[in-house]
Design a protein around this motif. Structure first.
Motif, PDB file in Angstrom:
ATOM      1  N   GLY A  53      -5.621  -4.249   0.657  1.00  0.00           N
ATOM      2  CA  GLY A  53      -5.706  -2.792   0.704  1.00  0.00           C
ATOM      3  C   GLY A  53      -5.467  -2.168  -0.658  1.00  0.00           C
ATOM      4  N   ALA A  54      -4.505  -2.707  -1.403  1.00  0.00           N
ATOM      5  CA  ALA A  54      -4.221  -2.185  -2.746  1.00  0.00           C
ATOM      6  C   ALA A  54      -5.400  -2.433  -3.676  1.00  0.00           C
ATOM      7  CB  ALA A  54      -2.958  -2.812  -3.306  1.00  0.00           C
TER       8      ALA A  54
ATOM      9  N   GLY B 195      -0.096   2.038   6.225  1.00  0.00           N
ATOM     10  CA  GLY B 195      -1.063   1.345   5.387  1.00  0.00           C
ATOM     11  C   GLY B 195      -1.438   0.002   5.968  1.00  0.00           C
ATOM     12  N   PRO B 196      -2.373  -0.683   5.323  1.00  0.00           N
ATOM     13  CA  PRO B 196      -2.741  -2.010   5.799  1.00  0.00           C
ATOM     14  C   PRO B 196      -1.593  -2.986   5.568  1.00  0.00           C
ATOM     15  CG  PRO B 196      -3.954  -1.462   3.808  1.00  0.00           C
ATOM     16  CD  PRO B 196      -3.168  -0.263   4.181  1.00  0.00           C
ATOM     17  N   GLY B 197      -1.233  -3.693   6.612  1.00  0.00           N
ATOM     18  CA  GLY B 197      -0.141  -4.655   6.503  1.00  0.00           C
ATOM     19  C   GLY B 197       1.196  -4.009   6.233  1.00  0.00           C
TER      20      GLY B 197
ATOM     21  N   MET C 163       0.815  -1.183   0.000  1.00  0.00           N
ATOM     22  CA  MET C 163       0.000   0.000   0.000  1.00  0.00           C
ATOM     23  C   MET C 163       0.855   1.241   0.000  1.00  0.00           C
ATOM     24  SD  MET C 163      -3.218  -0.072  -0.183  1.00  0.00           S
ATOM     25  CE  MET C 163      -3.156   1.502  -0.891  1.00  0.00           C
ATOM     26  N   SER C 164       2.105   1.051  -0.310  1.00  0.00           N
ATOM     27  CA  SER C 164       2.942   2.239  -0.286  1.00  0.00           C
ATOM     28  C   SER C 164       2.608   3.146  -1.454  1.00  0.00           C
ATOM     29  CB  SER C 164       4.412   1.849  -0.320  1.00  0.00           C
ATOM     30  OG  SER C 164       4.709   1.267  -1.559  1.00  0.00           O
ATOM     31  N   ARG C 165       2.604   4.403  -1.172  1.00  0.00           N
ATOM     32  CA  ARG C 165       2.325   5.413  -2.190  1.00  0.00           C
ATOM     33  C   ARG C 165       3.318   6.537  -1.976  1.00  0.00           C
ATOM     34  NH1 ARG C 165      -1.596   9.992  -1.631  1.00  0.00           N
ATOM     35  NH2 ARG C 165      -1.415  11.007  -3.607  1.00  0.00           N
TER      36      ARG C 165
END
Length: 163
Positions: free
Chosen positions: A110-111, A72-74, A1-3
């Protein structure tokens, strides 16, 4: 979920802060923790509740030096994913624990929710629309976070120059 946050020269700033005395960490670490925690809380409040335990899995994962965080999630599963990637690159198989497998699943889930899916009509899988929750949470905390970290750096530099 990295952005990517869209901030420029963050790596350069982190390198400079690491070279400075421990005084910097005393001021900047709490600011980074506050911003990451606020972003995680806002993301958990935005995410749709019918996705089960996704809101509970949103957490910050701080770097060793404490000057950056992945939220983020996880988020803590990213380390496990990197280990798996390195093992596959070397032609090896790596078995993860159940906890790490769950963290990876939450990150991928999440993604899928954040960005949506195309689906597969040939397999009868319907597309899933995007329901962003991390991007709006970061947008809500961006200006607050930048100001907080800037003030912490200014306070640390003032403390260092005083002697």
């Amino acid at each position: 979920m990295s952005r990517r946050s869209g901030l420029r020269n963050v790596t350069k700033l982190r390198r400079k802060l690491r070279r400075m005395p421990d005084e910097i960490e005393k001021y900047v670490k709490p600011a980074v923790v506050a911003v990451a925690t606020a972003t995680a809380v806002d993301a958990a409040s935005i995410v749709r509740k019918n996705y089960g335990d996704l809101a509970a899995s949103i957490e910050p994962n701080f770097s060793r030096d404490g000057l950056s965080a992945l939220v983020g999630p996880g988020a803590k599963g990213v380390k496990a994913e990197r280990r798996v990637g390195r093992a596959r690159a070397r032609g090896k198989q790596l078995n993860l624990s159940g906890a790490n497998q769950d963290l990876l699943f939450q990150a991928h889930k999440g993604a899928w929710i954040e960005f949506g899916t195309k689906g597969s009509p040939s397999k009868g899988i319907a597309p899933h629309p995007a329901y962003p929750f991390m991007a709006p949470a970061w947008d809500m905390n961006r200006s607050f976070g930048i100001a907080l970290v800037r003030d912490a750096i200014d306070a640390a530099l003032a403390s260092i120059t005083k002697g």
